[in-house]
Scaffold this active site. Sequence first.
Site, PDB file in Angstrom:
ATOM      1  N   GLY A 167       0.808  -1.224   0.000  1.00 20.43           N
ATOM      2  CA  GLY A 167       0.000   0.000   0.000  1.00 20.43           C
ATOM      3  C   GLY A 167       0.836   1.267   0.000  1.00 20.43           C
ATOM      4  N   GLY A 170      -0.517   4.741  -0.848  1.00 20.54           N
ATOM      5  CA  GLY A 170      -1.527   5.314   0.043  1.00 20.54           C
ATOM      6  C   GLY A 170      -0.904   6.287   1.027  1.00 20.54           C
ATOM      7  CG  MET A 171      -1.968   9.464   4.657  1.00 20.91           C
ATOM      8  SD  MET A 171      -3.274  10.433   5.414  1.00 20.91           S
ATOM      9  CE  MET A 171      -4.279   9.165   6.125  1.00 20.91           C
ATOM     10  CB  VAL A 172      -0.635   4.503   6.302  1.00 25.02           C
ATOM     11  CG1 VAL A 172       0.291   3.748   7.256  1.00 25.02           C
ATOM     12  CG2 VAL A 172      -1.751   5.200   7.074  1.00 25.02           C
ATOM     13  CB  SER A 185      -9.080   0.908  12.112  1.00 23.64           C
ATOM     14  OG  SER A 185      -9.966   1.942  12.463  1.00 23.64           O
ATOM     15  CB  SER A 186      -9.683   3.629  16.702  1.00 24.48           C
ATOM     16  OG  SER A 186     -10.251   4.425  15.667  1.00 24.48           O
ATOM     17  CB  CYS A 187     -13.311   1.041  13.178  1.00 22.46           C
ATOM     18  SG  CYS A 187     -13.173   2.610  12.444  1.00 22.46           S
ATOM     19  CE1 TYR A 194     -11.592   0.561   9.238  1.00 22.80           C
ATOM     20  CE2 TYR A 194     -10.925  -0.032   7.021  1.00 22.80           C
ATOM     21  CZ  TYR A 194     -10.670   0.595   8.224  1.00 22.80           C
ATOM     22  OH  TYR A 194      -9.470   1.249   8.414  1.00 22.80           O
ATOM     23  CE  LYS A 220      -8.150  -2.367   8.148  1.00 21.49           C
ATOM     24  NZ  LYS A 220      -6.841  -2.540   7.494  1.00 21.49           N
ATOM     25  CG  HIS A 225     -11.119   8.957   6.751  1.00 21.12           C
ATOM     26  ND1 HIS A 225     -10.163   8.283   6.032  1.00 21.12           N
ATOM     27  CD2 HIS A 225     -11.808   8.008   7.434  1.00 21.12           C
ATOM     28  CE1 HIS A 225     -10.253   6.988   6.279  1.00 21.12           C
ATOM     29  NE2 HIS A 225     -11.242   6.790   7.126  1.00 21.12           N
ATOM     30  NE  ARG A 246     -17.838  19.204   1.747  1.00 25.79           N
ATOM     31  CZ  ARG A 246     -18.120  18.285   2.657  1.00 25.79           C
ATOM     32  NH1 ARG A 246     -18.624  18.627   3.825  1.00 25.79           N
ATOM     33  NH2 ARG A 246     -17.890  17.010   2.398  1.00 25.79           N
ATOM     34  CD1 TRP A 256     -21.713  16.105   4.939  1.00 23.76           C
ATOM     35  CD2 TRP A 256     -20.769  14.075   5.143  1.00 23.76           C
ATOM     36  NE1 TRP A 256     -21.306  15.709   3.690  1.00 23.76           N
ATOM     37  CE2 TRP A 256     -20.745  14.459   3.772  1.00 23.76           C
ATOM     38  CE3 TRP A 256     -20.240  12.824   5.499  1.00 23.76           C
ATOM     39  CZ2 TRP A 256     -20.198  13.640   2.787  1.00 23.76           C
ATOM     40  CZ3 TRP A 256     -19.697  12.013   4.527  1.00 23.76           C
ATOM     41  CH2 TRP A 256     -19.681  12.410   3.176  1.00 23.76           C
ATOM     42  NE  ARG A 291     -15.301   9.795  14.306  1.00 24.78           N
ATOM     43  CZ  ARG A 291     -16.472   9.568  14.881  1.00 24.78           C
ATOM     44  NH1 ARG A 291     -16.637   9.886  16.175  1.00 24.78           N
ATOM     45  NH2 ARG A 291     -17.480   9.033  14.210  1.00 24.78           N
ATOM     46  CG  ASP A 342     -23.763  12.811  14.489  1.00 25.32           C
ATOM     47  OD1 ASP A 342     -24.591  13.138  15.348  1.00 25.32           O
ATOM     48  OD2 ASP A 342     -23.224  13.629  13.709  1.00 25.32           O
TER      49      ASP A 342
HETATM   50  N1  LIG Z   1      -6.802   6.814   6.992  1.00 22.04           N
HETATM   51  C1  LIG Z   1      -7.178   6.606   8.246  1.00 22.04           C
HETATM   52  O1  LIG Z   1      -7.758   7.487   8.898  1.00 22.04           O
HETATM   53  C2  LIG Z   1      -6.908   5.279   8.902  1.00 22.04           C
HETATM   54  C3  LIG Z   1      -6.314   4.217   8.210  1.00 22.04           C
HETATM   55  N2  LIG Z   1      -6.088   3.035   8.889  1.00 22.04           N
HETATM   56  C4  LIG Z   1      -5.466   1.894   8.186  1.00 22.04           C
HETATM   57  O2  LIG Z   1      -4.200   2.280   7.677  1.00 22.04           O
HETATM   58  C5  LIG Z   1      -3.941   1.556   6.466  1.00 22.04           C
HETATM   59  C6  LIG Z   1      -3.644   2.535   5.347  1.00 22.04           C
HETATM   60  O3  LIG Z   1      -4.704   3.445   5.245  1.00 22.04           O
HETATM   61  P1  LIG Z   1      -4.551   4.712   4.258  1.00 22.04           P
HETATM   62  O4  LIG Z   1      -3.131   4.904   3.909  1.00 22.04           O
HETATM   63  O5  LIG Z   1      -5.314   5.829   4.873  1.00 22.04           O
HETATM   64  O6  LIG Z   1      -5.351   4.198   2.975  1.00 22.04           O
HETATM   65  P2  LIG Z   1      -5.182   4.656   1.455  1.00 22.04           P
HETATM   66  O7  LIG Z   1      -6.474   4.388   0.808  1.00 22.04           O
HETATM   67  O8  LIG Z   1      -4.585   6.026   1.410  1.00 22.04           O
HETATM   68  O9  LIG Z   1      -4.092   3.633   0.899  1.00 22.04           O
HETATM   69  C7  LIG Z   1      -4.396   2.274   0.794  1.00 22.04           C
HETATM   70  C8  LIG Z   1      -3.443   1.690  -0.209  1.00 22.04           C
HETATM   71  O10 LIG Z   1      -3.706   0.305  -0.299  1.00 22.04           O
HETATM   72  C9  LIG Z   1      -3.739  -0.048  -1.672  1.00 22.04           C
HETATM   73  N3  LIG Z   1      -4.644  -1.180  -1.865  1.00 22.04           N
HETATM   74  C10 LIG Z   1      -5.944  -1.254  -1.510  1.00 22.04           C
HETATM   75  N4  LIG Z   1      -6.437  -2.454  -1.863  1.00 22.04           N
HETATM   76  C11 LIG Z   1      -5.416  -3.132  -2.457  1.00 22.04           C
HETATM   77  C12 LIG Z   1      -5.307  -4.420  -3.056  1.00 22.04           C
HETATM   78  N5  LIG Z   1      -6.350  -5.243  -3.121  1.00 22.04           N
HETATM   79  N6  LIG Z   1      -4.113  -4.791  -3.576  1.00 22.04           N
HETATM   80  C13 LIG Z   1      -3.058  -3.950  -3.531  1.00 22.04           C
HETATM   81  N7  LIG Z   1      -3.098  -2.720  -2.983  1.00 22.04           N
HETATM   82  C14 LIG Z   1      -4.269  -2.326  -2.459  1.00 22.04           C
HETATM   83  C15 LIG Z   1      -4.256   1.182  -2.391  1.00 22.04           C
HETATM   84  O11 LIG Z   1      -3.862   1.103  -3.740  1.00 22.04           O
HETATM   85  P3  LIG Z   1      -4.427   2.141  -4.836  1.00 22.04           P
HETATM   86  O12 LIG Z   1      -3.577   3.358  -4.625  1.00 22.04           O
HETATM   87  O13 LIG Z   1      -4.211   1.471  -6.134  1.00 22.04           O
HETATM   88  O14 LIG Z   1      -5.885   2.358  -4.494  1.00 22.04           O
HETATM   89  C16 LIG Z   1      -3.593   2.296  -1.610  1.00 22.04           C
HETATM   90  O15 LIG Z   1      -2.322   2.568  -2.134  1.00 22.04           O
HETATM   91  C17 LIG Z   1      -5.174   0.698   6.209  1.00 22.04           C
HETATM   92  O16 LIG Z   1      -4.956  -0.598   6.730  1.00 22.04           O
HETATM   93  C18 LIG Z   1      -6.258   1.414   7.004  1.00 22.04           C
HETATM   94  O17 LIG Z   1      -7.261   0.494   7.391  1.00 22.04           O
HETATM   95  C19 LIG Z   1      -6.409   2.861  10.208  1.00 22.04           C
HETATM   96  C20 LIG Z   1      -7.000   3.888  10.904  1.00 22.04           C
HETATM   97  C21 LIG Z   1      -7.272   5.154  10.304  1.00 22.04           C
HETATM   98  C1  LIG Z   2     -10.667   6.310  10.570  1.00 20.37           C
HETATM   99  C2  LIG Z   2     -11.559   5.240  11.141  1.00 20.37           C
HETATM  100  O1  LIG Z   2     -12.832   5.774  11.424  1.00 20.37           O
HETATM  101  C3  LIG Z   2     -13.682   5.948  10.338  1.00 20.37           C
HETATM  102  O2  LIG Z   2     -14.926   6.281  10.931  1.00 20.37           O
HETATM  103  P1  LIG Z   2     -15.266   7.802  11.227  1.00 20.37           P
HETATM  104  O3  LIG Z   2     -14.258   8.410  12.126  1.00 20.37           O
HETATM  105  O4  LIG Z   2     -16.710   7.884  11.652  1.00 20.37           O
HETATM  106  O5  LIG Z   2     -15.139   8.389   9.753  1.00 20.37           O
HETATM  107  P2  LIG Z   2     -15.015   9.867   9.199  1.00 20.37           P
HETATM  108  O6  LIG Z   2     -13.608  10.295   9.142  1.00 20.37           O
HETATM  109  O7  LIG Z   2     -15.788   9.830   7.930  1.00 20.37           O
HETATM  110  O8  LIG Z   2     -15.722  10.815  10.302  1.00 20.37           O
HETATM  111  C4  LIG Z   2     -17.084  10.858  10.321  1.00 20.37           C
HETATM  112  C5  LIG Z   2     -17.573  11.936  11.288  1.00 20.37           C
HETATM  113  O9  LIG Z   2     -17.271  13.230  10.734  1.00 20.37           O
HETATM  114  C6  LIG Z   2     -18.514  13.866  10.374  1.00 20.37           C
HETATM  115  N1  LIG Z   2     -18.359  14.617   9.123  1.00 20.37           N
HETATM  116  C7  LIG Z   2     -18.709  15.922   8.981  1.00 20.37           C
HETATM  117  N2  LIG Z   2     -18.492  16.322   7.705  1.00 20.37           N
HETATM  118  C8  LIG Z   2     -17.974  15.245   7.055  1.00 20.37           C
HETATM  119  C9  LIG Z   2     -17.545  15.063   5.707  1.00 20.37           C
HETATM  120  O10 LIG Z   2     -17.617  15.959   4.849  1.00 20.37           O
HETATM  121  N3  LIG Z   2     -17.027  13.828   5.402  1.00 20.37           N
HETATM  122  C10 LIG Z   2     -16.937  12.820   6.322  1.00 20.37           C
HETATM  123  N4  LIG Z   2     -16.385  11.633   5.953  1.00 20.37           N
HETATM  124  N5  LIG Z   2     -17.372  12.949   7.610  1.00 20.37           N
HETATM  125  C11 LIG Z   2     -17.879  14.157   7.954  1.00 20.37           C
HETATM  126  C12 LIG Z   2     -19.491  12.690  10.221  1.00 20.37           C
HETATM  127  O11 LIG Z   2     -20.811  13.149  10.372  1.00 20.37           O
HETATM  128  C13 LIG Z   2     -19.071  11.792  11.357  1.00 20.37           C
HETATM  129  O12 LIG Z   2     -19.504  12.243  12.594  1.00 20.37           O
HETATM  130  C14 LIG Z   2     -13.947   4.702   9.519  1.00 20.37           C
HETATM  131  O13 LIG Z   2     -14.621   5.120   8.347  1.00 20.37           O
HETATM  132  C15 LIG Z   2     -12.653   3.996   9.204  1.00 20.37           C
HETATM  133  O14 LIG Z   2     -12.069   4.501   7.994  1.00 20.37           O
HETATM  134  C16 LIG Z   2     -11.607   4.103  10.231  1.00 20.37           C
HETATM  135  O15 LIG Z   2     -10.643   3.343  10.180  1.00 20.37           O
END
Ligand SMILES: NC(=O)C1=CN([C@@H]2O[C@H](COP(=O)(O)OP(=O)(O)OC[C@H]3O[C@@H](n4cnc5c(N)ncnc54)[C@H](OP(=O)(O)O)[C@@H]3O)[C@@H](O)[C@H]2O)C=CC1
Ligand SMILES: C[C@H]1O[C@H](OP(=O)(O)OP(=O)(O)OC[C@H]2O[C@@H](n3cnc4c(=O)[nH]c(N)nc43)[C@H](O)[C@@H]2O)[C@@H](O)[C@@H](O)C1=O
Length: 315
Positions: free
Chosen positions: A11, A14-16, A108-110, A137, A141, A180, A188, A203, A210, A270
């Site tokens: 990955g 991706g961001m991480v 994830s914290s979820c 999800y 996890k 997110h 926005r 929203w 959070r 929410d």
């Molecule tokens: N973002 C957050 O707030 C949080 C993230 N996490 C966890 O951290 C990790 C990374 O998240 P984040 O960086 O935000 O996610 P991103 O969506 O930014 O990155 C995910 C990466 O995984 C790759 N990927 C997804 N599916 C596949 C697949 N089937 N085969 C190969 N590559 C794949 C994507 O490829 P492509 O670029 O081609 O789409 C992308 O590069 C995840 O495990 C997520 O659950 C946990 C808590 C919070």
């Molecule tokens: C990161 C972790 O946690 C994630 O869950 P979450 O924290 O609920 O996700 P969220 O970042 O989308 O925050 C949502 C909160 O925020 C408010 N909210 C306002 N305005 C917008 C808005 O414009 N977009 C979004 N997405 N939410 C909004 C929205 O109403 C709600 O209260 C998992 O998806 C999962 O990915 C996971 O691993």
Amino acid sequence: MDKQSRIYVAGHRGMVGGGVVRRLKALGYENIITRTRSELNLCDQAATKAFFEEQKPEIVIVAAARVGGIHANNTYPAEFIHENLASAHNCIHSAYEAGVKRLLFLGSSCIYPREAPQPMQEDCLLTGILEPTNEPYAIAKIAGLKLCQYYRKQYGVLFHSAMPTNLYGPGDNYHPENSHVLPALIRRFHEAKVDGLEEVVVWGSGKPMREFLHVDDLSEGLIHLLEIENPPDWVNVGYGSDVSIKELAETVKAVIGYEGRLTWDSSKPDGTMRKLMDNSKINATGWTPKIDLETGIRDAYEHFLKDTEAGAVRS
Ligand SMILES: NC(=O)C1=CN([C@@H]2O[C@H](COP(=O)(O)OP(=O)(O)OC[C@H]3O[C@@H](n4cnc5c(N)ncnc54)[C@H](OP(=O)(O)O)[C@@H]3O)[C@@H](O)[C@H]2O)C=CC1
Ligand SMILES: C[C@H]1O[C@H](OP(=O)(O)OP(=O)(O)OC[C@H]2O[C@@H](n3cnc4c(=O)[nH]c(N)nc43)[C@H](O)[C@@H]2O)[C@@H](O)[C@@H](O)C1=O
């Protein structure tokens, strides 16, 4: 970790994954293995097995997953559970079969119950029902975390997991609907400022709380965990304090310098009202975050502007 170790970062675009590769390179690690999704789809068991047999990495960081905000999780539940179960299982099992000794899986914290006592400790896992908006999800996890825990128990491999809180920073997903909350608000408010819009819709009620951790802090924490000889099976990696969505929106609005008004769309969910994690376990090993939320939002916005300029904003 030896600087010559062969480290596979799943990955990396991706961001991480991108943050981890940045940090590893800054620390002088030279043997970093990466594959794009088109080169290796981790949902393809045969291709994943062949990749691990051929590459035989020594260390694996599983930062690949199907990831999105509350709307994406709510809209694509089957895709979220299928893709995250498949990619986690294929990575973890193929790594074991190929003789990988150390693997760090990202949860994830979820994963913790909706009504877990706050701040949530690691041992509250599976003690209550999950938040419905991201249950698919979260179940995937939890399965990944449990795969690591039981492969470690039965086979003696050092497979362990990190549970990050909500993350943000360079390389985030800025999709207007599927992202997110933090990147969604950055985009926005920015667009409203550029287009001279009088209001920005946020929203939900603004009441949920959070916790937010900058991806550079997380990346440092993950590499820190890989240096620990006998890490816990899973450990929380959070910032340690949280803000309301309303406070978050006001901070993003101020950082971006948008002067219009905020309105709330109560038709949007929410989600869970609070999910602050207890990070004392990882703090006790010597890691604590350094980037406060306002500083982090400024940094994320600067990268967003640079990426916008370069036509490289992920969405
Ligand atoms: N973002 C957050 O707030 C949080 C993230 N996490 C966890 O951290 C990790 C990374 O998240 P984040 O960086 O935000 O996610 P991103 O969506 O930014 O990155 C995910 C990466 O995984 C790759 N990927 C997804 N599916 C596949 C697949 N089937 N085969 C190969 N590559 C794949 C994507 O490829 P492509 O670029 O081609 O789409 C992308 O590069 C995840 O495990 C997520 O659950 C946990 C808590 C919070
Ligand atoms: C990161 C972790 O946690 C994630 O869950 P979450 O924290 O609920 O996700 P969220 O970042 O989308 O925050 C949502 C909160 O925020 C408010 N909210 C306002 N305005 C917008 C808005 O414009 N977009 C979004 N997405 N939410 C909004 C929205 O109403 C709600 O209260 C998992 O998806 C999962 O990915 C996971 O691993």
